[in-house]
Design a protein around this motif. Structure first.
Motif, PDB file in Angstrom:
ATOM      1  N   ALA A  34       0.840  -1.206   0.000  1.00  0.00           N
ATOM      2  CA  ALA A  34       0.000   0.000   0.000  1.00  0.00           C
ATOM      3  C   ALA A  34       0.870   1.249   0.000  1.00  0.00           C
ATOM      4  CB  ALA A  34      -0.908   0.005   1.234  1.00  0.00           C
ATOM      5  N   ARG A  35       0.337   2.296  -0.626  1.00  0.00           N
ATOM      6  CA  ARG A  35       1.028   3.579  -0.668  1.00  0.00           C
ATOM      7  C   ARG A  35       0.175   4.698  -0.085  1.00  0.00           C
ATOM      8  NH1 ARG A  35       5.372   4.450  -4.030  1.00  0.00           N
ATOM      9  NH2 ARG A  35       6.218   2.571  -4.930  1.00  0.00           N
ATOM     10  N   ASP A  36      -1.092   4.413   0.183  1.00  0.00           N
ATOM     11  CA  ASP A  36      -1.997   5.433   0.686  1.00  0.00           C
ATOM     12  C   ASP A  36      -2.840   4.828   1.806  1.00  0.00           C
ATOM     13  OD1 ASP A  36      -3.190   7.975   0.720  1.00  0.00           O
ATOM     14  OD2 ASP A  36      -4.818   7.316  -0.578  1.00  0.00           O
ATOM     15  N   PHE A  37      -3.026   5.604   2.875  1.00  0.00           N
ATOM     16  CA  PHE A  37      -3.792   5.144   4.027  1.00  0.00           C
ATOM     17  C   PHE A  37      -4.788   6.219   4.433  1.00  0.00           C
ATOM     18  CE2 PHE A  37       0.156   2.882   4.106  1.00  0.00           C
ATOM     19  CZ  PHE A  37      -0.172   1.612   4.532  1.00  0.00           C
ATOM     20  N   HIS A  38      -5.960   5.791   4.841  1.00  0.00           N
ATOM     21  CA  HIS A  38      -6.962   6.692   5.404  1.00  0.00           C
ATOM     22  C   HIS A  38      -7.184   6.225   6.839  1.00  0.00           C
ATOM     23  CE1 HIS A  38     -10.387   9.352   5.725  1.00  0.00           C
ATOM     24  NE2 HIS A  38     -11.014   8.351   6.325  1.00  0.00           N
ATOM     25  N   ILE A  39      -6.937   7.117   7.792  1.00  0.00           N
ATOM     26  CA  ILE A  39      -7.078   6.799   9.214  1.00  0.00           C
ATOM     27  C   ILE A  39      -8.157   7.699   9.796  1.00  0.00           C
ATOM     28  CG2 ILE A  39      -5.910   6.717  11.455  1.00  0.00           C
ATOM     29  CD1 ILE A  39      -3.251   6.576   9.776  1.00  0.00           C
ATOM     30  N   ASP A  40      -9.136   7.089  10.435  1.00  0.00           N
ATOM     31  CA  ASP A  40     -10.224   7.850  11.039  1.00  0.00           C
ATOM     32  C   ASP A  40     -10.395   7.380  12.479  1.00  0.00           C
ATOM     33  OD1 ASP A  40     -12.452   9.643  11.060  1.00  0.00           O
ATOM     34  OD2 ASP A  40     -13.774   7.912  10.897  1.00  0.00           O
ATOM     35  N   ILE A  41     -10.285   8.320  13.413  1.00  0.00           N
ATOM     36  CA  ILE A  41     -10.482   8.025  14.832  1.00  0.00           C
ATOM     37  C   ILE A  41     -11.558   8.978  15.322  1.00  0.00           C
ATOM     38  CG2 ILE A  41      -9.437   7.928  17.121  1.00  0.00           C
ATOM     39  CD1 ILE A  41      -6.717   7.523  15.679  1.00  0.00           C
ATOM     40  N   SER A  42     -12.676   8.414  15.782  1.00  0.00           N
ATOM     41  CA  SER A  42     -13.797   9.254  16.188  1.00  0.00           C
ATOM     42  C   SER A  42     -14.533   8.613  17.361  1.00  0.00           C
ATOM     43  CB  SER A  42     -14.753   9.463  15.010  1.00  0.00           C
ATOM     44  OG  SER A  42     -15.270   8.226  14.564  1.00  0.00           O
ATOM     45  N   VAL A  43     -15.419   9.393  17.957  1.00  0.00           N
ATOM     46  CA  VAL A  43     -16.254   8.907  19.048  1.00  0.00           C
ATOM     47  C   VAL A  43     -17.701   9.027  18.612  1.00  0.00           C
ATOM     48  CG1 VAL A  43     -16.957   9.259  21.445  1.00  0.00           C
ATOM     49  CG2 VAL A  43     -14.569   9.639  20.778  1.00  0.00           C
ATOM     50  N   HIS A  44     -18.449   7.939  18.785  1.00  0.00           N
ATOM     51  CA  HIS A  44     -19.864   7.927  18.422  1.00  0.00           C
ATOM     52  C   HIS A  44     -20.587   6.973  19.365  1.00  0.00           C
ATOM     53  CE1 HIS A  44     -23.293   8.465  15.828  1.00  0.00           C
ATOM     54  NE2 HIS A  44     -23.437   7.154  15.745  1.00  0.00           N
ATOM     55  N   ASP A  45     -21.669   7.434  19.974  1.00  0.00           N
ATOM     56  CA  ASP A  45     -22.468   6.600  20.884  1.00  0.00           C
ATOM     57  C   ASP A  45     -21.621   5.925  21.959  1.00  0.00           C
ATOM     58  OD1 ASP A  45     -24.806   7.250  19.571  1.00  0.00           O
ATOM     59  OD2 ASP A  45     -24.744   5.488  18.269  1.00  0.00           O
ATOM     60  N   ASN A  46     -20.753   6.696  22.628  1.00  0.00           N
ATOM     61  CA  ASN A  46     -19.894   6.181  23.690  1.00  0.00           C
ATOM     62  C   ASN A  46     -18.963   5.065  23.237  1.00  0.00           C
ATOM     63  OD1 ASN A  46     -20.843   7.973  25.653  1.00  0.00           O
ATOM     64  ND2 ASN A  46     -22.603   6.658  26.058  1.00  0.00           N
ATOM     65  N   LYS A  47     -18.594   5.092  21.964  1.00  0.00           N
ATOM     66  CA  LYS A  47     -17.641   4.127  21.418  1.00  0.00           C
ATOM     67  C   LYS A  47     -16.569   4.889  20.663  1.00  0.00           C
ATOM     68  CE  LYS A  47     -21.099   0.614  20.975  1.00  0.00           C
ATOM     69  NZ  LYS A  47     -22.174   0.187  20.130  1.00  0.00           N
ATOM     70  N   LEU A  48     -15.344   4.501  20.889  1.00  0.00           N
ATOM     71  CA  LEU A  48     -14.221   5.055  20.167  1.00  0.00           C
ATOM     72  C   LEU A  48     -14.025   4.176  18.934  1.00  0.00           C
ATOM     73  CD1 LEU A  48     -11.964   7.158  20.243  1.00  0.00           C
ATOM     74  CD2 LEU A  48     -10.614   5.551  21.574  1.00  0.00           C
ATOM     75  N   LEU A  49     -14.147   4.771  17.763  1.00  0.00           N
ATOM     76  CA  LEU A  49     -14.051   4.028  16.509  1.00  0.00           C
ATOM     77  C   LEU A  49     -12.713   4.337  15.843  1.00  0.00           C
ATOM     78  CD1 LEU A  49     -17.632   4.860  15.215  1.00  0.00           C
ATOM     79  CD2 LEU A  49     -16.909   2.867  16.552  1.00  0.00           C
ATOM     80  N   VAL A  50     -12.005   3.291  15.472  1.00  0.00           N
ATOM     81  CA  VAL A  50     -10.708   3.435  14.813  1.00  0.00           C
ATOM     82  C   VAL A  50     -10.785   2.658  13.500  1.00  0.00           C
ATOM     83  CG1 VAL A  50      -8.226   3.001  14.973  1.00  0.00           C
ATOM     84  CG2 VAL A  50      -9.542   3.514  17.047  1.00  0.00           C
ATOM     85  N   LYS A  51     -10.549   3.374  12.392  1.00  0.00           N
ATOM     86  CA  LYS A  51     -10.572   2.726  11.078  1.00  0.00           C
ATOM     87  C   LYS A  51      -9.297   3.089  10.332  1.00  0.00           C
ATOM     88  CE  LYS A  51     -15.571   2.919  10.719  1.00  0.00           C
ATOM     89  NZ  LYS A  51     -16.731   3.389   9.962  1.00  0.00           N
ATOM     90  N   VAL A  52      -8.630   2.070   9.819  1.00  0.00           N
ATOM     91  CA  VAL A  52      -7.445   2.264   8.985  1.00  0.00           C
ATOM     92  C   VAL A  52      -7.684   1.498   7.694  1.00  0.00           C
ATOM     93  CG1 VAL A  52      -4.943   2.002   8.782  1.00  0.00           C
ATOM     94  CG2 VAL A  52      -5.973   2.372  11.040  1.00  0.00           C
ATOM     95  N   LYS A  53      -7.721   2.215   6.578  1.00  0.00           N
ATOM     96  CA  LYS A  53      -7.966   1.598   5.268  1.00  0.00           C
ATOM     97  C   LYS A  53      -6.801   1.948   4.368  1.00  0.00           C
ATOM     98  CE  LYS A  53     -10.998   0.473   1.660  1.00  0.00           C
ATOM     99  NZ  LYS A  53     -10.093  -0.438   1.015  1.00  0.00           N
ATOM    100  N   ASP A  54      -6.315   0.959   3.613  1.00  0.00           N
ATOM    101  CA  ASP A  54      -5.217   1.223   2.691  1.00  0.00           C
ATOM    102  C   ASP A  54      -5.629   0.920   1.254  1.00  0.00           C
ATOM    103  OD1 ASP A  54      -4.602  -1.536   1.893  1.00  0.00           O
ATOM    104  OD2 ASP A  54      -3.590  -1.786   3.813  1.00  0.00           O
ATOM    105  N   ASN A  55      -4.774   1.292   0.317  1.00  0.00           N
ATOM    106  CA  ASN A  55      -5.043   1.065  -1.098  1.00  0.00           C
ATOM    107  C   ASN A  55      -4.178  -0.070  -1.650  1.00  0.00           C
ATOM    108  OD1 ASN A  55      -2.513   2.273  -1.171  1.00  0.00           O
ATOM    109  ND2 ASN A  55      -2.959   3.485  -2.996  1.00  0.00           N
ATOM    110  N   GLY A  56      -3.789  -0.980  -0.775  1.00  0.00           N
ATOM    111  CA  GLY A  56      -2.914  -2.083  -1.176  1.00  0.00           C
ATOM    112  C   GLY A  56      -3.621  -3.134  -2.010  1.00  0.00           C
ATOM    113  N   GLU A  57      -2.923  -4.235  -2.204  1.00  0.00           N
ATOM    114  CA  GLU A  57      -3.400  -5.320  -3.066  1.00  0.00           C
ATOM    115  C   GLU A  57      -4.632  -6.022  -2.509  1.00  0.00           C
ATOM    116  OE1 GLU A  57       0.036  -7.792  -3.491  1.00  0.00           O
ATOM    117  OE2 GLU A  57       1.147  -6.236  -4.568  1.00  0.00           O
ATOM    118  N   GLY A  58      -4.788  -6.018  -1.206  1.00  0.00           N
ATOM    119  CA  GLY A  58      -5.919  -6.726  -0.607  1.00  0.00           C
ATOM    120  C   GLY A  58      -5.743  -8.230  -0.733  1.00  0.00           C
TER     121      GLY A  58
END
Length: 108
Positions: free
Chosen positions: A37-61
């Motif tokens: 992968a060469r590109d990453f999207h990282i999202d860290i947020s709080v919703h409904d008393n939950k800390l959500l962490v998402k890391v998505k890449d553009n790699g081969e999968g």
């Protein structure tokens, strides 16, 4: 690299902060090493008393996710924080790590 972080996510315990950091670091390392992968999207947020962490890449999968040492480590880390984690991928469409941790503000 693209990322977003809500200020309230910084107000949690040091254990949770460390768990998030190590999970994001492992997701990026795996994306580069295994998915090229060469590109990453990282999202860290709080919703409904939950800390959500998402890391998505553009790699081969991959069509079949094999839980190696790195993925198992992420699972153990998030589960130790009473959270949930899932891995999402398909061949040619990158790889995503999605974690959910109960959110409580810290007054440290």
């Amino acid at each position: 690299m693209d990322y977003s972080l809500m200020n309230t996510a910084e107000n949690t315990s040091q254990d949770v902060q460390k768990g998030i950091y190590e999970t994001v670091r492992e997701a990026i390392t795996n994306g580069i090493k295994h998915g090229h992968a060469r590109d990453f999207h990282i999202d860290i947020s709080v919703h409904d008393n939950k800390l959500l962490v998402k890391v998505k890449d553009n790699g081969e999968g991959c069509a079949d996710i094999k839980k190696s040492h790195g993925l198992r480590g992420m699972e153990d880390r998030i589960h130790s924080l009473n959270g949930k984690i899932q891995f999402v991928s398909s061949k040619g469409n990158g790889f995503a790590v999605e974690a959910e941790i109960p959110f409580e503000t810290s007054v440290e």
